[in-house]
Design a protein around this motif. Structure first.
Motif, short mmCIF file in Angstrom:
data_model
loop_
_atom_site.label_atom_id
_atom_site.label_comp_id
_atom_site.label_asym_id
_atom_site.label_seq_id
_atom_site.Cartn_x
_atom_site.Cartn_y
_atom_site.Cartn_z
N ASP A 210 8.92 -22.34 27.39
CA ASP A 210 9.88 -21.43 28.04
C ASP A 210 11.16 -21.24 27.25
O ASP A 210 12.25 -21.07 27.81
N LEU A 211 11.03 -21.27 25.92
CA LEU A 211 12.16 -20.94 25.05
C LEU A 211 11.84 -19.66 24.28
O LEU A 211 10.69 -19.22 24.23
N GLU A 212 12.85 -19.10 23.67
CA GLU A 212 12.66 -17.93 22.83
C GLU A 212 13.71 -17.92 21.74
O GLU A 212 14.71 -18.64 21.81
N VAL A 213 13.47 -17.12 20.71
CA VAL A 213 14.45 -16.98 19.64
C VAL A 213 15.62 -16.15 20.16
O VAL A 213 15.46 -15.00 20.55
N THR A 214 16.79 -16.77 20.17
CA THR A 214 17.99 -16.10 20.69
C THR A 214 18.67 -15.27 19.62
O THR A 214 19.20 -14.18 19.90
N ALA A 215 18.69 -15.78 18.39
CA ALA A 215 19.36 -15.09 17.29
C ALA A 215 18.49 -15.20 16.04
O ALA A 215 17.94 -16.27 15.76
N ARG A 216 18.38 -14.10 15.30
CA ARG A 216 17.49 -14.09 14.14
C ARG A 216 18.09 -13.25 13.02
O ARG A 216 18.60 -12.16 13.25
N VAL A 217 18.02 -13.79 11.79
CA VAL A 217 18.39 -13.03 10.59
C VAL A 217 17.31 -13.27 9.55
O VAL A 217 16.52 -14.20 9.65
N ALA A 218 17.26 -12.41 8.55
CA ALA A 218 16.29 -12.56 7.47
C ALA A 218 17.02 -12.70 6.14
O ALA A 218 18.04 -12.03 5.91
N ALA A 219 16.52 -13.56 5.27
CA ALA A 219 17.08 -13.73 3.93
C ALA A 219 16.04 -13.24 2.92
O ALA A 219 15.26 -12.33 3.21
N ASP A 220 16.00 -13.85 1.74
CA ASP A 220 15.11 -13.33 0.69
C ASP A 220 14.51 -14.46 -0.17
O ASP A 220 14.13 -14.24 -1.31
N PHE A 221 14.44 -15.66 0.39
CA PHE A 221 13.87 -16.81 -0.32
C PHE A 221 14.72 -17.27 -1.51
O PHE A 221 14.23 -17.97 -2.39
N THR A 222 15.99 -16.87 -1.55
CA THR A 222 16.88 -17.34 -2.61
C THR A 222 18.03 -18.11 -2.00
O THR A 222 18.34 -17.99 -0.80
N VAL A 223 18.70 -18.92 -2.82
CA VAL A 223 19.85 -19.70 -2.36
C VAL A 223 20.95 -18.77 -1.88
O VAL A 223 21.53 -18.94 -0.80
N ALA A 224 21.26 -17.76 -2.69
CA ALA A 224 22.34 -16.83 -2.34
C ALA A 224 22.00 -16.07 -1.06
O ALA A 224 22.87 -15.88 -0.19
N GLY A 225 20.76 -15.65 -0.94
CA GLY A 225 20.34 -14.93 0.25
C GLY A 225 20.41 -15.80 1.49
O GLY A 225 20.81 -15.34 2.57
N GLY A 226 20.04 -17.06 1.34
CA GLY A 226 20.11 -17.99 2.47
C GLY A 226 21.53 -18.22 2.92
O GLY A 226 21.81 -18.28 4.13
N GLU A 227 22.44 -18.34 1.97
CA GLU A 227 23.85 -18.58 2.32
C GLU A 227 24.43 -17.36 3.03
O GLU A 227 25.14 -17.50 4.05
N ALA A 228 24.13 -16.17 2.54
CA ALA A 228 24.67 -14.95 3.15
C ALA A 228 24.11 -14.76 4.57
O ALA A 228 24.86 -14.45 5.50
N ALA A 229 22.81 -14.97 4.73
CA ALA A 229 22.19 -14.79 6.05
C ALA A 229 22.70 -15.81 7.04
O ALA A 229 22.98 -15.49 8.20
N ALA A 230 22.84 -17.06 6.60
CA ALA A 230 23.33 -18.11 7.50
C ALA A 230 24.77 -17.87 7.90
O ALA A 230 25.15 -18.10 9.05
N SER A 231 25.59 -17.40 6.97
CA SER A 231 27.00 -17.10 7.29
C SER A 231 27.08 -16.03 8.38
O SER A 231 27.89 -16.14 9.32
N GLN A 232 26.24 -15.03 8.26
CA GLN A 232 26.19 -13.97 9.26
C GLN A 232 25.75 -14.53 10.62
O GLN A 232 26.35 -14.22 11.65
N LEU A 233 24.73 -15.38 10.61
CA LEU A 233 24.21 -15.97 11.84
C LEU A 233 25.26 -16.83 12.53
O LEU A 233 25.48 -16.73 13.75
N LEU A 234 25.93 -17.67 11.77
CA LEU A 234 26.92 -18.58 12.33
C LEU A 234 28.13 -17.83 12.89
O LEU A 234 28.68 -18.21 13.93
N SER A 235 28.52 -16.80 12.18
CA SER A 235 29.67 -16.02 12.63
C SER A 235 29.39 -15.32 13.97
O SER A 235 30.27 -15.21 14.82
N ALA A 236 28.14 -14.89 14.15
CA ALA A 236 27.80 -14.13 15.36
C ALA A 236 27.44 -15.03 16.54
O ALA A 236 27.38 -14.54 17.68
N ASN A 237 27.24 -16.32 16.29
CA ASN A 237 26.79 -17.22 17.36
C ASN A 237 27.62 -18.50 17.36
O ASN A 237 27.34 -19.43 16.61
#
Length: 348
Positions: A210-237
């Motif tokens: 009874d859970l679901e994904v509340t927030a979702r972002v996509a990166a590109d399998f790179t370090v830089a992409g992961g950092e950018a996507a995570a920053s966006q996710l953290l800022s919004a949640n």
């Protein structure tokens, strides 16, 4: 209704009789002559380990522009070196389908005994793989499937959907039925079927508790992409309880973003099984508490299977005297409790 019950009874009895017959095959026939057991029809693990005729295997993999892909290539080479009867011819890694097609054409012209191929694009490499098969050269397809069943003798796959299921199951276990929990997901490249499969497995497993994904972002399998996507996710949640990041390489950037934001109210799990992720799990000094294996041993398994097929051997320790047409590897969760069992199979 009665006839259906009788038919079902006959099927059960027939199955029982077959099992009993298999056991009897290890003994004597009515005339007293011994027959070979069904389980002895194939080659055993001990026989498979014995050196046979030299097998020439062509291997073509991707450009090693990612830790997991580098481990795929090095794993294939290490597997070949572990056999005294295997000669591995390695094409230069590439992300260009045309260059990879040319490499396979060279293998065909050279008359290799088998080809292990992780295609940069499964559909683009299908036709040349069929050409190899029609030339009598078995093709072992790794990780990215061809678009025709006639293009490969055997296919070795990781379980992308299973990764999502494993990740979702772990999250369910940790959150203990907290229906209000905020579950976040940092995917890889959304256009790829593998990413879609991982996300679907994750959603399906979460739904079971009874859970679901509340927030979702996509990166590109790179370090830089992961950092950018995570920053966006953290800022919004401002509040998160759990994060599943699909890929441990991009996870380096994800962890950097988490550190910069000073956030630690959640736990995170990764994906693929890098050494850096396992070492962090082992140290237990960050939000990263688990990762889900996506085996980087697939090409190594492909080389081992190519050898068996080319030598006319079978898979050891199974009854069916053949090498399976399709093998899907497991997607276990690695935590501090079991990291010692998996860390030697991790990739840099």
């Amino acid at each position: 209704m009665r006839s259906h019950l009788k038919a079902r009874t006959r099927l059960v009895l027939t199955g029982t009789a077959v099992i009993a017959a298999i056991g009897l095959l290890a003994g004597c026939t009515g005339g007293g002559a011994e027959e070979e057991s069904v389980v002895d029809q194939g080659t055993s693990s001990e026989e498979n380990a014995e050196a046979g005729d030299t097998v020439v295997i062509g291997f073509s993999g991707p450009a090693a522009d990612h830790g997991w892909l580098g481990a795929i290539n090095s794993g294939a080479i290490a597997a070949a070196e572990s056999f005294d009867d295997v000669e591995l011819r390695v094409a230069e890694g590439t992300n260009d389908p045309i260059a990879q097609i040319a490499a396979v054409e060279t293998f065909i012209n050279d008359g290799v005994d088998a080809i292990v191929l992780l295609p940069t694009d499964g559909a683009a490499l299908t036709e040349i793989a069929i050409e190899a098969m029609e030339a009598g050269i078995p093709v072992i397809n790794v990780d990215r499937e061809f678009s025709s069943p006639f293009a490969a003798r055997t296919t070795v796959l990781g379980d992308n959907y299973g990764m999502g299921v494993s990740a979702g199951t772990y999250v369910c276990e940790q959150l203990g039925g907290n229906a209000d929990a905020v579950v976040a997901e940092i995917a890889g490249i959304d256009s790829l079927p593998l990413t879609q499969d991982r996300s679907q497995g994750f959603a399906d497993a979460l739904a079971d508790c009874d859970l679901e994904v509340t927030a979702r972002v996509a990166a590109d399998f790179t370090v830089a992409g992961g950092e950018a996507a995570a920053s966006q996710l953290l800022s919004a949640n401002p509040q998160i309880d759990a994060i599943w990041n699909h890929d441990d390489d991009q996870g380096i950037g994800v962890l950097a973003a988490i550190s910069s934001a000073g956030r630690d109210e959640f736990f995170m799990m990764g994906g693929a099984g890098s050494r850096s992720a396992m070492e962090a799990i082992e140290a237990d000094d960050s939000v990263l508490k688990a990762t889900v294996i996506y085996p980087s041993t697939q090409a190594a398994d492909g080389v081992a299977l190519a050898r068996l097929i080319a030598q006319g051997k079978t898979m050891g320790d199974i009854v069916t005297p053949s090498v399976a047409n399709r093998i899907v590897l497991d997607a276990p969760v690695v935590t501090k409790a079991n990291v010692a069992e998996f860390i030697d199979l991790s990739f840099d």
